[in-house]
Design a protein around this motif. Sequence first.
Motif, mmCIF file in Angstrom:
data_model
loop_
_atom_site.group_PDB
_atom_site.id
_atom_site.type_symbol
_atom_site.label_atom_id
_atom_site.label_comp_id
_atom_site.label_asym_id
_atom_site.label_seq_id
_atom_site.Cartn_x
_atom_site.Cartn_y
_atom_site.Cartn_z
ATOM 1 N N LYS A 701 0.856 -1.187 0.000
ATOM 2 C CA LYS A 701 0.000 0.000 0.000
ATOM 3 C C LYS A 701 0.893 1.238 0.000
ATOM 4 N N THR A 702 0.476 2.245 -0.704
ATOM 5 C CA THR A 702 1.240 3.491 -0.755
ATOM 6 C C THR A 702 0.710 4.526 0.223
ATOM 7 N N GLU A 703 -0.549 4.392 0.575
ATOM 8 C CA GLU A 703 -1.160 5.359 1.491
ATOM 9 C C GLU A 703 -0.838 4.987 2.932
ATOM 10 N N ALA A 704 -0.392 5.982 3.712
ATOM 11 C CA ALA A 704 -0.044 5.728 5.111
ATOM 12 C C ALA A 704 -1.304 5.596 5.967
ATOM 13 N N VAL A 705 -1.223 4.753 6.988
ATOM 14 C CA VAL A 705 -2.323 4.586 7.942
ATOM 15 C C VAL A 705 -1.776 4.793 9.346
ATOM 16 N N ARG A 706 -2.640 5.297 10.201
ATOM 17 C CA ARG A 706 -2.263 5.490 11.605
ATOM 18 C C ARG A 706 -2.645 4.232 12.374
ATOM 19 N N ILE A 707 -1.698 3.679 13.123
ATOM 20 C CA ILE A 707 -1.944 2.427 13.835
ATOM 21 C C ILE A 707 -1.796 2.651 15.332
ATOM 22 N N PHE A 708 -2.497 1.801 16.091
ATOM 23 C CA PHE A 708 -2.548 1.919 17.552
ATOM 24 C C PHE A 708 -2.378 0.544 18.178
ATOM 25 N N THR A 709 -2.183 0.535 19.482
ATOM 26 C CA THR A 709 -2.200 -0.712 20.240
ATOM 27 C C THR A 709 -3.110 -0.549 21.452
ATOM 28 N N ILE A 710 -3.613 -1.681 21.965
ATOM 29 C CA ILE A 710 -4.439 -1.691 23.176
ATOM 30 C C ILE A 710 -3.541 -2.062 24.355
ATOM 31 N N LEU A 711 -3.517 -1.225 25.370
ATOM 32 C CA LEU A 711 -2.602 -1.423 26.502
ATOM 33 C C LEU A 711 -3.127 -2.408 27.535
#
Length: 791
Positions: A701-711
């Motif tokens: 994929k060329t489009e950036a995505v914002r990623i998260f984690t669950i603490l």
Amino acid sequence: MSDTKAPPAQGSVDKKPNLILSFFTRMFRGSGKKRRGPWWKPGLPTLIAFAVLATGVTVRVWDPDPVQTIRLRTFDMYNVVKPRVPLDPSPVIIVDIDEKSLAEVGQWPWPRTQVARLLTALRDYGIAVVGFDIVFAELDRTSPDLLAKSREDLPASVRDSLAQTPANESIMAEAMKTVRTVLGQASTQSTQALAPSDFAYSTSFKGALGTKDVPDPNDELFKRAVRFPTLVYNRPELEQFASGLGVFSIGEEVDGVVRRVPLVVHISDVIKPALSTEMIRVGFAGNSIFAFLTVGGISEVRLQTPRGNFPIPTDSKGQIWVYFAKPDSFNMPNNEGRMYISASDIMEKRVPPERIAGRLAIVGTSAVGLLDIRATPISPRLPGVEVHANILENVLSQTFVRYPETMQLTEFVAMGVVGLLLIFFIPRVGPVVTLVGLTVAIGGFAGTSWYLFSEQRLLLDATYPAGLSLAIYGVLAFANYARDAAEKRQVRGAFAQYLSPDLVEQLAADPDKLKLGGETKRMTLLFCDVRGFTTISEQYKADPQGLTVLINRLLTPLTDDILKRQGTIDKYMGDCIMAFWNAPLDVPNQERMASEAAIAMFQSLIVLNEERKREALEENKTFLPLNIGIGINSGDCVVGNMGSAQRFDYSVLGDAVNLAARLEGQSKSYGVGIVIGEETALAIDGHFPLAELDLIAVKGKTEAVRIFTILGGPEVLQDPDYSNVAAQHAEMLRAYRAQEWDDAARTMNALKGRLSGVLDGFYDIYMARLEEFRDNPPPADWDGVYVATSK
């Protein structure tokens, strides 16, 4: 995904046979006449029915607390619906030490001189007998002789004069000589020995043979009567002048409700009468109390007096079933209650003589703080003294509630007859006709029970025989249904390995869903993969079947965690699980359900690793822990039956699916267990503790995505340090994207170890990335996007 795949797990979607699907389709789309077995099939259902009948009768003989409670509550309802019609005017009065009396005479306990004054007033009114629902166990502290000993500050002449003044107990005893008085005694579980003076007076009991099978009635009376270890007794100088002594202790049933009160009690090898029976004996100048015995125990207590005989039916322990009238009113102005009269009004002679003359008086209390409250069938808050008043009215009016052995025998006969008839008739005439007959039988038995109470005051329990009959009916009536449903359950069980229970039931209800096609829905996808699977597989080179067992052992609890939270298993791919939410049925809060499943999967993994570690130590083998990574993403997808006309699977397609698979692969790259997409994070923000990981362009994929984690679980949100960690973590990312490497590193060092170190692996990875950027800085217009080089 792991780099080496194990053989597909047992039950994998990849191994789903066409035969099962075709059979499932034929089953619901019709295959001719539906097969049904014979209704009457001697065997297991009949044996179970006989076992239920035998067990039910055994339980009733045993009569555990829950069975007693249901029966007694039914009897309570009878008393509430049809209470005893009270005697009016009542031959019993309650001399009430109420709030008014305390205000006029003083706080309780009163000096014995005031009690003597009350006795004298009752004598003057012409009372027949006075009974005390009170124990005078201690010396009166206001007595002059005790005051002389306790007040050393008084002049010697005053103390000598006080010492020569008659004690308050003597004054009360003198008053007792002028009126028939029955002092109350209370039972206690204390093992302290009784004082000999307690037995200075004892009513004469005579055991009367009700059957020749009782060899020694007196011995049997001791065995059968309710037993208490000891008594709380009155002062000896009072008891020796009493006309009678009676125990006023009230027993309670298993649910704490007073329904039965002992008329005779066995205390330290002496039979003592109850306060109520002793008051009638003394008031009517009787001499003896007879206890009639049968082989089953005590059946009757009888008072023989010059004014008549008073037979009282009892249970086998000599307890009377109290038939309660509606509660009387106490603390009413002008003594308007049917039985309650204020003690101070009697002492001040403010009561008309006709209210008291010739009656039996019980002295008790209704004052706040002194109230002896009892739960009874007629009222949850009834003064204990009123229980005794109800007993006196029961005896004097000869109005009793009885639960004789013949009624209990009738219940057992009803259970046996109805149970056998059900076992015989259900297979022959069918469940519908039998249900009608059973309903009529239960209704008739319940009607008989009510008739016996309302007309003859006999208790007959209809609840337990009815419940047992319904249980037997249920076993037999649904036996055929269970056999017919067995084949269908078998198919459901097979498909439950692949699909969620909701989907299986939906397919069972609507076979037309088994066709090609799909629909666009917003869905949440979850991918789970085992990390380091190659290393684990090498341990099983010589045991491929053991590897399959291990994978199945892992996938089973993880699958349960998904299905319990309304997820659907799409497929197993070796050691990988693909699941989704919001199809085929809508799942509210789908993102939260998927997040809860992910957290639960890690908890299940901890339990499994602990079990495997223990097994490895016992077998002296090397232990390699299993670890997983999870990716979650939400978005629009196409979901439905995908495949060909010959074979298809219920699955999901779309860009959101591909991104979820890529996020799972990045969990190892970021040192966390769970990586979620921005859409999922927005939906669960505020419900779970989150931390942003990066702006990343995943492979492909060329489009950036914002990623998260669950603490962690929602409980982490309550951690006092969470808000500080979240703010510092956001500041670290800002410094990192602004290429302020030192500030970012300093913040990460401060964050390490916080919240149990859940992000320590992530910070180690970022530290290594910072070192690389120091040597090879990104361009000045760098937007902070990290380009992933691996899946």
